[in-house]
Design a protein around this motif. Structure first.
Motif, PDB file in Angstrom:
ATOM      1  N   ALA A 117      47.928  52.744   5.866  1.00  0.00           N
ATOM      2  CA  ALA A 117      49.267  52.636   6.440  1.00  0.00           C
ATOM      3  C   ALA A 117      49.357  51.424   7.363  1.00  0.00           C
ATOM      4  O   ALA A 117      50.380  50.771   7.439  1.00  0.00           O
ATOM      5  N   GLN A 118      48.236  51.106   8.040  1.00  0.00           N
ATOM      6  CA  GLN A 118      48.262  49.961   8.954  1.00  0.00           C
ATOM      7  C   GLN A 118      48.228  48.639   8.199  1.00  0.00           C
ATOM      8  O   GLN A 118      48.770  47.649   8.648  1.00  0.00           O
ATOM      9  N   SER A 119      47.552  48.633   7.027  1.00  0.00           N
ATOM     10  CA  SER A 119      47.428  47.358   6.326  1.00  0.00           C
ATOM     11  C   SER A 119      48.627  47.097   5.421  1.00  0.00           C
ATOM     12  O   SER A 119      48.868  45.975   5.017  1.00  0.00           O
ATOM     13  N   GLY A 399      35.645  47.284  19.931  1.00  0.00           N
ATOM     14  CA  GLY A 399      35.777  48.529  19.169  1.00  0.00           C
ATOM     15  C   GLY A 399      36.317  49.703  19.972  1.00  0.00           C
ATOM     16  O   GLY A 399      36.275  50.846  19.508  1.00  0.00           O
ATOM     17  N   LYS A 400      36.857  49.450  21.174  1.00  0.00           N
ATOM     18  CA  LYS A 400      37.328  50.548  22.039  1.00  0.00           C
ATOM     19  C   LYS A 400      38.479  51.318  21.373  1.00  0.00           C
ATOM     20  O   LYS A 400      38.473  52.545  21.318  1.00  0.00           O
ATOM     21  N   SER A 401      39.474  50.565  20.864  1.00  0.00           N
ATOM     22  CA  SER A 401      40.634  51.235  20.253  1.00  0.00           C
ATOM     23  C   SER A 401      40.206  52.018  19.021  1.00  0.00           C
ATOM     24  O   SER A 401      40.745  53.095  18.744  1.00  0.00           O
ATOM     25  N   THR A 402      39.253  51.464  18.296  1.00  0.00           N
ATOM     26  CA  THR A 402      38.786  52.150  17.090  1.00  0.00           C
ATOM     27  C   THR A 402      38.141  53.486  17.471  1.00  0.00           C
ATOM     28  O   THR A 402      38.403  54.512  16.836  1.00  0.00           O
ATOM     29  N   VAL A 403      37.325  53.467  18.538  1.00  0.00           N
ATOM     30  CA  VAL A 403      36.697  54.715  18.991  1.00  0.00           C
ATOM     31  C   VAL A 403      37.783  55.703  19.446  1.00  0.00           C
ATOM     32  O   VAL A 403      37.729  56.899  19.132  1.00  0.00           O
TER      33      VAL A 403
END
Ligand code: ADP
Length: 605
Positions: A117-119, A399-403
Motif C-alpha cells: 500500500a505504501q509503494s 530503522g526506528k519508524s520501521t520498528v
C-alpha cells in the motif's frame, strides 16, 4: 507506470466471481433477462404480421387484415411494457452487483500488506476498486443480456424460416455460423489492448490526482507546466491506445459484416431464382428478405460483442490481480486467542524485517534476503512491560519508524516473533492492532469535524469523553479557540491545521481509544518544548496506570526520564540502558548524539 501483466483472467473466473456476487439478485436479473427478451419478439412481429397480412390479402379476406393489424398493435404495446419492466429489473440487479464488487475490491485493497500500500499510489487502488470493477459487471451484461438477446433472436428467426421453407433455410443456416469464426485472431488482440488501456487509464488518473492533491507544493516549486506536460504525455499515450482499440474493433466489424453480406448476397440470388421460376410464394419471398437479416444480424453482433468481452476481460485483470494478491494475515473465525491482560505489554524477539518491492501482478518481487546487510532491521529484541516507558532513538534512517510499525502490527517480521498482549500479529493482525494506540509523526486527518476525527477509533464516544481526551492531549485550548470549536470541519488532510494541532488531535484519538500499548513515532515533533513536556507528563500518568509505552524520539531531551532507552544504528540495536547509564559510555553512539544535540536542546528549553 507499471507494466501490464501478460496473464489475463479466464472468462470462467470472471463468470464465477460476478455470478457469485450477484447473490440473491440472480432471480430478479434472470426475470429481467426473460422479460426483456420481448424485444426479440417485437423484432419478429413485423415479418410474422407481413406474412399473415399478405396471405389474407391473397385470399381477399380484408376483414382479417384489419383484425391482424389491430391485434399486432396490441401485442406490440404489451411486449414494449414487458421489455421496460425487464430492463428495470436487470439494471437494478447490475447496480447491486457493481456495489458488491466495488466493496469487495475496496475491502481487499485495505487488507494488502502495508509495504504494498505504501509503494503503490493510492489512485491506482481507487481506480481498481471504483472503475475497473465496473468492467466485470459489463462482461456479465454483455454475455447474458446482449449476447443472449442476439442468440434468442437468431434462434427464433432460424426456427421460423425452417418452418416456412426448410429448403432455403438449411443452406443459409449451414454457412451463416462462419460469421462467428471471422475475426477470431483480431478478438484475441483486443484482450491485450483492453489490459493496456486499463493500465494507462490508471496512469492518467494518477497524474491528475498527484497534481490536484498537492497544489500548494506544485505552486511553490513552480511545477505547474511540468505537471501539465506529464498529464498531456500520459493522456496522449491513452488516446493512442483508444485509437488502436477503435481500429481493431472496426476490423472485427468489417470482417464479420463483409462475410455476412457475402452470404446474404449468394442466398438472395438463389431465392430470387426460385421465386422467378414460381417455386416460391410472394409472401415467403418477402418473409425471407425480412428474416435473412434477422439471422445474420445477430451472428454479426455476437461476433462483435465477443470482441468487447475479450477486451473487458483483459481490462478486468487489474481487479483480479488485486483480489489474488497477498493479503495481511487474518484470524480464522473462532481461532484467535483472546488477549490476556496478564500477558500485557509487548515483546519482540529476534525480529528481522526488510521492505519488499512489489510489482504487478501485486506479488512481492524476490525472496527474503540472504545477506545480513539487506535487512532493514535485524535481530531486534524489545520488551515493553506494562507500566514502562521505553524510548527509541538513533540517527535518521536507522530503522526506528520501521520498528515502531512492526510493534504496532502494521508490518510483519520475516523472522523472529512479536507478541502484543500475548497475541501474535501474524496470526490475527486486526486483533493485535486493536490493542495498540499508534501515533505517527504526520497523522492523517479525515474529512469531517474535529470531534469525528478524535472519535474515529471509538465511534459512539460521548462528547464528554471526546473533550476529556482532547484536554489530556493538550488539544482542548486550541479547539475551543476555533470558530466552530469541536464542530469545525477539517478540510482535506487537515490543511487548515498546523502540524502541532494535528499531532494533538492524533494524541487525543489515542487517549480516547483506551488501548493498553502506546507506540508514538516522533508524535510530538511539531510541538513546542513546553507542550511536549506536558504530553510526556500525560504519558507518564498513563504508564502509572499500567500502559506500555514506546516513544520514538528525535529530541533526546524529551526522553531522559525513560525506563529504558534503546539506541538504533543501521537497523540494529547499538546500545540500551537508562539515560545516565548510556551517557557513561564515552565512546557510545548515545553520548555522541547527546553531545551533538545538547546545544539545540538547551536552546529549545
Ligand atoms: P528512521 O525512522 O530511523 O528514520 P526508517 O525506519 O524510516 O528509519 O527507515 C529505515 C530504512 O528503511 C531507510 O533506509 C528507509 O529508506 C527504508 N524505508 C522506510 N520505509 C520504506 C518503505 N515503505 N519502502 C522501502 N523502504 C523503506
Amino acid at each position: 507506470m507499471s507494466k501490464p501483466s501478460a496473464v489475463h483472467p479466464k472468462l470462467s473466473d470472471v463468470w464465477a466471481l460476478t455470478w457469485q456476487r450477484l447473490g440473491p439478485r440472480r432471480l430478479a436479473y434472470a426475470a429481467g433477462l426473460i422479460l426483456s427478451l420481448s424485444q426479440s419478439l417485437i423484432m419478429m412481429l413485423d415479418p410474422f404480421i407481413i406474412n399473415l397480412v399478405f396471405n389474407a390479402l391473397e385470399a381477399r379476406e380484408f376483414a382479417d387484415v384489419r383484425l391482424i393489424v389491430a391485434a399486432g398493435t396490441a401485442v406490440f404495446f404489451f411486449l414494449t411494457g414487458t421489455f421496460l419492466v425487464g430492463e428495470y429489473l436487470k439494471q437494478d440487479a447490475l447496480n447491486g452487483l457493481n456495489t458488491g464488487l466495488m466493496a469487495q475490491a475496496a475491502d481487499e485493497a485495505q487488507r494488502l500488506p502495508l509495504e504494498y500500500a505504501q509503494s503503490a499510489h493510492s489512485s491506482d487502488l481507487v481506480q481498481r476498486a471504483a472503475h475497473d470493477t465496473q468492467r466485470m459487471t459489463g462482461i456479465l451484461n454483455l454475455l447474458l443480456d446482449r449476447m443472449a438477446d442476439q442468440a434468442a433472436m437468431f434462434a427464433m428467426a432460424a426456427a421460423y424460416l425452417l418452418a416456412l421453407n426448410w429448403r432455403i433455410a438449411l443452406p443459409l443456416l449451414a454457412v451463416s455460423p462462419l460469421i462467428l469464426a471471422a475475426g477470431r485472431l483480431i478478438r484475441r488482440r483486443l484482450k491485450a489492448i483492453g489490459s493496456e488501456t486499463a493500465e494507462q487509464e490508471a496512469a492518467v488518473r494518477l497524474c491528475l490526482q498527484d497534481a490536484l492533491q498537492n497544489l500548494e507544493i506544485v505552486r511553490a516549486l513552480g511545477a505547474e507546466d511540468w505537471m501539465t506536460e506529464r498529464f498531456a504525455r500520459e493522456r496522449t499515450r491513452l488516446n493512442r491506445l483508444y485509437a488502436r482499440r477503435t481500429w481493431w474493433q472496426q476490423a472485427v466489424m468489417l470482417t464479420t459484416t463483409s462475410l455476412s453480406n457475402l452470404i446474404i448476397l449468394v442466398t438472395m440470388l438463389v431465392v430470387g431464382l426460385l421465386a422467378i421460376r414460381g417455386e416460391m410464394a410472394l409472401g415467403s419471398l418477402m418473409v425471407y428478405f425480412a428474416l435473412v437479416w434477422r439471422i445474420n444480424g445477430p451472428l454479426e453482433s455476437i461476433g462483435q460483442i465477443w470482441g468487447q468481452v475479450q477486451e473487458q476481460i483483459g481490462a478486468s485483470g487489474r481487479v483480479f490481480r488485486l483480489l489474488k494478491a497477498e493479503k495481511e494475515p487474518q484470524a480464522v473465525a473462532g481461532e484467535a486467542p483472546a488477549p490476556s491482560p496478564a500477558q500485557g505489554g509487548l515483546t519482540m524477539n529476534g525480529v528481522s524485517f526488510r521492505y519488499r518491492r512489489f510489482a504487478e501482478p501485486l506479488l512481492p518481487a524476490g525472496p527474503s534476503p540472504a545477506a545480513d546487510d539487506e535487512w532493514t532491521v535485524r535481530s531486534i529484541d524489545l520488551e515493553l512491560a506494562t507500566g514502562t516507558f521505553t524510548a527509541l532513538v538513533g540517527p535518521s534512517g536507522s530503522g526506528k519508524s520501521t520498528v515502531a510499525k512492526l510493534a504496532a502490527g502494521l508490518l510483519f517480521p520475516h523472522s523472529g516473533r512479536i507478541r502484543i498482549c500475548g497475541l501474535d500479529p501474524r496470526e490475527d493482525a486486526e486483533a493485535a492492532r486493536a490493542l495498540v494506540a499508534y501515533v505517527p509523526q504526520t497523522p492523517h486527518m479525515f474529512g469531517g469535524t474535529i470531534r469525528d476525527n478524535i472519535a474515529v477509533g471509538r465511534p459512539g464516544a460521548s462528547d464528554e469523553d471526546v473533550t476529556a481526551a482532547a484536554r489530556a492531549a493538550m488539544a482542548h485550548p486550541f479547539i475551543v479557540g476555533l470558530p466552530d470549536g469541536y464542530d469545525t470541519v477539517i478540510r482535506e488532510h487537515g490543511r487548515t491545521l498546523s502540524g502541532g494541532q494535528k499531532q494533538r488531535i492524533a494524541l487525543a484519538r489515542a487517549v480516547l481509544s483506551g488501548r493498553p500499548v502506546w507506540i508514538l513515532d516522533e508524535a510530538t515533533s511539531a510541538l513546542d518544548a513546553e507542550t511536549e513536556r506536558e504530553i510526556i507528563a500525560m504519558l507518564l500518568r498513563l504508564k502509572a496506570t499500567g500502559h506500555a509505552i514506546l516513544f520514538v524520539a528525535h529530541r533526546l531531551a524529551a526522553v531522559t526520564g525513560a525506563d529504558e532507552i534503546v539506541v538504533m544504528q543501521a537497523g540494529s540495536v547499538a546500545q540500551r540502558g537508562t539515560h545516565e547509564e548510556l551517557l557513561r559510555d564515552r565512546q557510545g553512539l548515545y553520548r555522541r548524539l547527546w553531545e551533538s544535540f545538547a546545544p539545540m536542546q538547551a536552546a529549545s528549553r
